[in-house]
Design an enzyme around this catalytic site. Structure first.
Site, mmCIF file in Angstrom:
data_model
loop_
_atom_site.group_PDB
_atom_site.id
_atom_site.type_symbol
_atom_site.label_atom_id
_atom_site.label_comp_id
_atom_site.label_asym_id
_atom_site.label_seq_id
_atom_site.Cartn_x
_atom_site.Cartn_y
_atom_site.Cartn_z
ATOM 1 N N CYS A 72 32.620 21.214 11.147
ATOM 2 C CA CYS A 72 33.952 21.535 10.614
ATOM 3 C C CYS A 72 34.944 20.407 10.914
ATOM 4 O O CYS A 72 34.766 19.626 11.866
ATOM 5 C CB CYS A 72 34.495 22.795 11.291
ATOM 6 N N GLU A 74 37.915 20.638 12.209
ATOM 7 C CA GLU A 74 38.616 20.764 13.497
ATOM 8 C C GLU A 74 37.811 20.128 14.624
ATOM 9 O O GLU A 74 38.340 19.383 15.455
ATOM 10 C CB GLU A 74 38.858 22.239 13.846
ATOM 11 N N CYS A 115 34.951 26.580 16.350
ATOM 12 C CA CYS A 115 36.068 25.635 16.518
ATOM 13 C C CYS A 115 37.098 26.175 17.497
ATOM 14 O O CYS A 115 37.672 25.418 18.282
ATOM 15 C CB CYS A 115 36.709 25.333 15.169
HETATM 16 N N1 THU Z 1 35.166 24.592 7.467
HETATM 17 C C1 THU Z 1 35.967 23.790 8.234
HETATM 18 O O1 THU Z 1 35.822 22.561 8.244
HETATM 19 N N2 THU Z 1 36.914 24.399 8.986
HETATM 20 C C2 THU Z 1 37.189 25.729 8.990
HETATM 21 O O2 THU Z 1 38.096 26.162 9.692
HETATM 22 C C3 THU Z 1 36.395 26.627 8.169
HETATM 23 C C4 THU Z 1 35.259 26.026 7.439
HETATM 24 C C5 THU Z 1 34.169 23.935 6.630
HETATM 25 C C6 THU Z 1 32.737 24.130 7.003
HETATM 26 C C7 THU Z 1 32.043 23.912 5.681
HETATM 27 O O3 THU Z 1 31.849 22.523 5.499
HETATM 28 C C8 THU Z 1 33.051 24.393 4.653
HETATM 29 O O4 THU Z 1 34.298 24.424 5.302
HETATM 30 C C9 THU Z 1 32.752 25.771 4.079
HETATM 31 O O5 THU Z 1 32.551 26.695 5.081
#
Ligand code: THU
Length: 159
Positions: A72, A74, A115
């Protein structure tokens, strides 16, 4: 028996109510969404962390064909901050996301459980609150500290 009430509070601001510093961080988070690598979900997330000395570091979600190997936005930002500036505590983090049509979300997303766990430790390591800004085009949620996003969280004190 007794009841335990855990309460969190968020302030909701419009973009024109943000301070110059907040707006700069939001711009970086929005910009970071364009550096996301999301060929599987087509959901682009950007995170911008402001460090104690004013430095801003960013991260975006980085996906992988082996889905769980991706990361992710974050955690990308927090781990980058920790590896590049280990002595600079994070003071604030802003998160923005664009949907599968490439549009910024109306309502903010908020960090996933993993996260939150990583952010909680970053907050403890920082020795002070990390303020969280969650961007939605219709309102920006501002939460005082990560601990509020992970009540009853697990940390080193249990080990
Ligand atoms: N994702 C994030 O980067 N941060 C979040 O807070 C929620 C989800 C990303 C993970 C994945 O690459 C995409 O969003 C879909 O879940």
């Amino acid at each position: 028996m007794k009841e335990l009430n855990l309460h969190i509070q968020a302030i909701v601001k419009q973009e024109d109510e943000l301070t110059t510093q907040e707006l700069a961080l939001l711009d970086e988070a929005r910009r970071a969404t364009y550096r996301s690598y999301a060929p599987y979900s087509h959901f682009s997330v950007g995170a911008a962390a402001e460090l104690a000395d004013g430095t801003i570091v960013t991260g975006s979600n980085q996906e992988n064909a082996a889905y769980p190997s991706g990361l992710c936005a974050e955690r990308t930002a927090v781990f980058y901050a920790g590896s590049r500036y280990p002595d600079q505590p994070i003071r604030r983090i802003c998160i923005a996301a664009r949907d599968t049509n490439g549009e910024f979300l109306k309502h903010p997303i908020s960090p996933c459980g993993a996260c939150r766990q990583v952010l909680l430790e970053a907050e403890q390591r920082a020795g002070g609150d990390i303020e969280v800004m969650l961007y939605g085009t219709e309102g920006i949620y501002i939460i005082r500290r990560i601990k509020d996003l992970l009540p009853l969280g697990f940390d080193e004190s249990f080990l």
